[in-house]
Scaffold this active site. Structure first.
Site, mmCIF file in Angstrom:
data_model
loop_
_atom_site.group_PDB
_atom_site.id
_atom_site.type_symbol
_atom_site.label_atom_id
_atom_site.label_comp_id
_atom_site.label_asym_id
_atom_site.label_seq_id
_atom_site.Cartn_x
_atom_site.Cartn_y
_atom_site.Cartn_z
ATOM 1 N N GLU A 32 0.837 -1.187 0.000
ATOM 2 C CA GLU A 32 0.000 0.000 0.000
ATOM 3 C C GLU A 32 0.875 1.240 0.000
ATOM 4 O O GLU A 32 1.965 1.232 0.569
ATOM 5 C CB GLU A 32 -0.907 0.006 1.235
ATOM 6 C CG GLU A 32 -1.841 -1.192 1.305
ATOM 7 C CD GLU A 32 -2.458 -1.381 2.684
ATOM 8 O OE1 GLU A 32 -3.688 -1.404 2.751
ATOM 9 O OE2 GLU A 32 -1.693 -1.491 3.665
ATOM 10 N N GLY A 33 0.400 2.271 -0.667
ATOM 11 C CA GLY A 33 1.137 3.519 -0.704
ATOM 12 C C GLY A 33 0.189 4.696 -0.640
ATOM 13 O O GLY A 33 -1.026 4.537 -0.538
ATOM 14 N N PHE A 35 -0.713 6.684 -2.904
ATOM 15 C CA PHE A 35 -1.533 6.919 -4.086
ATOM 16 C C PHE A 35 -2.205 5.655 -4.610
ATOM 17 O O PHE A 35 -2.790 5.679 -5.685
ATOM 18 C CB PHE A 35 -0.683 7.552 -5.196
ATOM 19 C CG PHE A 35 -0.170 8.915 -4.824
ATOM 20 C CD1 PHE A 35 -0.946 10.040 -5.020
ATOM 21 C CD2 PHE A 35 1.076 9.064 -4.246
ATOM 22 C CE1 PHE A 35 -0.479 11.293 -4.662
ATOM 23 C CE2 PHE A 35 1.555 10.310 -3.889
ATOM 24 C CZ PHE A 35 0.778 11.434 -4.093
ATOM 25 N N VAL A 38 -0.930 -2.303 -4.381
ATOM 26 C CA VAL A 38 -0.526 -3.378 -5.277
ATOM 27 C C VAL A 38 -1.234 -4.640 -4.822
ATOM 28 O O VAL A 38 -1.182 -5.001 -3.645
ATOM 29 C CB VAL A 38 0.996 -3.584 -5.267
ATOM 30 C CG1 VAL A 38 1.391 -4.695 -6.238
ATOM 31 C CG2 VAL A 38 1.706 -2.294 -5.639
ATOM 32 N N LYS A 54 -1.072 -3.071 -10.097
ATOM 33 C CA LYS A 54 -0.761 -1.797 -9.448
ATOM 34 C C LYS A 54 -1.940 -0.862 -9.691
ATOM 35 O O LYS A 54 -2.188 -0.438 -10.818
ATOM 36 C CB LYS A 54 0.528 -1.247 -10.055
ATOM 37 C CG LYS A 54 1.145 -0.064 -9.367
ATOM 38 C CD LYS A 54 2.516 0.184 -9.996
ATOM 39 C CE LYS A 54 3.227 1.363 -9.384
ATOM 40 N NZ LYS A 54 4.560 1.531 -9.971
ATOM 41 N N ASP A 150 16.275 4.530 -9.543
ATOM 42 C CA ASP A 150 15.871 4.215 -8.164
ATOM 43 C C ASP A 150 16.224 2.769 -7.824
ATOM 44 O O ASP A 150 15.402 2.016 -7.299
ATOM 45 C CB ASP A 150 14.376 4.471 -7.960
ATOM 46 C CG ASP A 150 13.997 4.543 -6.477
ATOM 47 O OD1 ASP A 150 14.898 4.804 -5.654
ATOM 48 O OD2 ASP A 150 12.815 4.343 -6.150
#
Length: 503
Positions: A32-33, A35, A38, A54, A150
């Site tokens: 979880e993020g 925005f 997943v 996603k 990244d």
């Protein structure tokens, strides 16, 4: 969630036709993020067909935000068109007015950081084994004119047979067009892994920043720690490395001379002298024969010198749809894991969205296996209520913030790192109170998360028992810890095959 549309986008030809969401089933949340999330999804007619979805919330988001999602999709689709064993494959994209959905290859072996023991790292044979795959994946990405920007252990996923896959192209960009390279200027990435020219806000070449980050990943694998918080003049440890005055200090004193010589070529602030991918592949440490790697799967696989390996692939993606500016380690998803089960990988979105119901026992299976692979768990001899209190008290005594979320779950935080602690009663051990305490990173650097876990675990050592491993084994799960075996190889429990890393 409504049926997805196929409104016009730059990738309209590649976007799957409209399909109702009922054609696939969500097995569980992988991460979880801020925005989105997943999800592990399966084809409901054939639950062995799985992918990572996603799901990104675009409601009330700017045009730039949405354009960056499309850019991430197009770049990963670009490298997926040819495909490489060490790069996560993009399957397709759909969208509706509220969400974008990116469908990606699912990897069932966790994140690389799961394999890194804090302050110890891993054996050189396994570090080399994973590093070679990372370099092969980067070479492929760069050859396709893309730079990742990244690279870090949380973005390097593994299959059950230890195939490493580069994931999360949320910060990627094209650095070359029709053979002409351009300088980049966006400061992005995760600070401890970012090259100094990127931290300084200067214009920079693309490939060298990925090379630098790969070197920091190797340091983390060999030592279990990061060399500095930021590659800048303000960092005493960084300046000690640059001036060659700190080699008798941690982490450098943990690294053998041959590896240190290679790292000198990779982790240098002089970009014109920083090693290229080809120079890394020709380095004596890279080519050194450490032995063989044992894996828990089928047939023997060979590693060839400086060549791309032909290894069967499998992934999960991370919630970072936005083009993030330079930041401290950010939230990334955790993988659901399955052992002794190989999901089929759909070749396009239509293959995935053909779909009846997956048995809920499958969800429980994934949850348990997820615990096994992470190894950030322990079993205690106290009942669930007192265990809950002991975990909260141990976390507070360690200086961490503690917040109750719901029944027998705690959110534990320290600086930029947070972890979710969940408690499970081991009900099939009669007449004995036994509780499994499971820790999952929800935000921040993976190595620091593991240090937090170890701190809490050490404070609870008097109640910890080994019944947890026996309980998982009786349910058909076995922790998969690599071990050094005869001849300098690495053994994984119940191994039936090996990957030869002779070069």
């Amino acid at each position: 969630m409504s049926a997805a549309s196929t409104t016009s986008t730059p990738a309209a030809a590649a976007v799957a036709p409209q399909q109702p969401e009922s054609l696939y089933r969500v097995v569980q949340t992988l991460g979880e993020g801020a925005f989105g999330e997943v999800l592990l999804i399966v084809n409901t007619k054939n639950p062995e067909v799985a992918a990572a979805m996603k799901k990104i919330n675009i409601a009330n988001k700017s045009k730039d935000f949405i354009d960056n999602i499309r850019k991430e999709y197009l770049l990963q689709k670009r490298v997926s068109a040819v495909g490489h064993d060490n790069v996560i494959r993009m399957i397709g994209m759909r969208n509706d007015p509220q969400f974008y959905y990116l469908f990606l290859e699912y990897a069932d072996g966790g994140e690389l950081f799961d394999k890194i023991e804090p302050d110890c790292g891993m054996s050189p044979v396994f570090a080399q084994f994973y590093f070679k795959q990372l370099i092969c994946g980067l070479k492929f990405i760069h050859d396709n004119d893309v730079v990742h920007r990244d690279i870090k252990p949380e973005n390097l996923l593994l299959t059950g047979t230890h195939v490493l896959k580069i994931s999360d192209f949320g910060m990627a960009t094209l650095y070359r067009n029709k053979g002409e390279e351009r300088l980049l200027d966006l400061s992005c990435g995760t600070i401890p892994y970012a090259a100094p020219e990127l931290c300084a806000g200067k214009k920079y070449r693309g490939p060298p920043v990925d090379v630098w980050s790969s070197g920091i990943v190797l340091i983390a694998m060999l030592t279990g720690e990061l060399p500095w918080d930021r590659a800048s003049d303000a960092s005493q440890s960084y300046m000690g490395w640059i001036s060659n005055t700190s080699l008798d200090e941690r982490p450098w004193k943990k690294i053998d001379v041959r590896a240190l010589c290679m790292l000198r070529k990779i982790v240098t602030d002089k970009t014109d002298k920083r090693a290229t991918i080809e120079q890394i592949q020709a380095d004596p440490w890279y080519q050194h024969n450490f032995g063989q790697v044992e894996t828990p799967n089928g047939r023997p696989l060979k590693r060839a010198r400086n060549n791309d390996e032909n290894i069967t692939c499998t992934q999960q993606a991370e919630c970072s749809a936005k083009r993030r500016h330079l930041e401290t380690p950010n939230e990334k998803s955790t993988l659901a894991e399955r052992q002794n089960a190989s999901f089929s990988q759909p070749t396009k979105t239509e293959d995935l969205l053909l779909t009846q119901h997956i048995d809920m026992s499958q969800t429980n299976s994934n949850l348990l296996q997820r615990m096994v692979c992470r190894m950030t768990r322990f079993c205690v001899v106290t009942d669930i209520r007192s265990t809950y209190q002991k975990v909260a008290r141990a976390s507070e005594h360690a200086g961490f913030g503690v917040r109750e979320t719901d029944d027998y779950r705690l959110l534990v935080t320290w600086r930029e790192v947070s972890m979710m602690v969940s408690l499970y009663t081991m009900g099939d051990i009669p007449d004995k109170p036994r509780v499994m305490v499971d820790f999952r990173r929800s935000r921040g650097d993976g190595i620091q998360f593991k240090k937090m876990f170890m701190d809490v675990r050490n404070r609870m050592h008097e109640w910890i028992c080994t019944d947890g491993n026996n309980w998982l084994a009786n349910l058909g799960y076995v922790p998969r810890n690599p071990q050094i075996v005869n001849g300098g190889g690495v053994n994984v429990e119940h191994s039936a095959s090996s990957i030869n890393v002779d070069v």
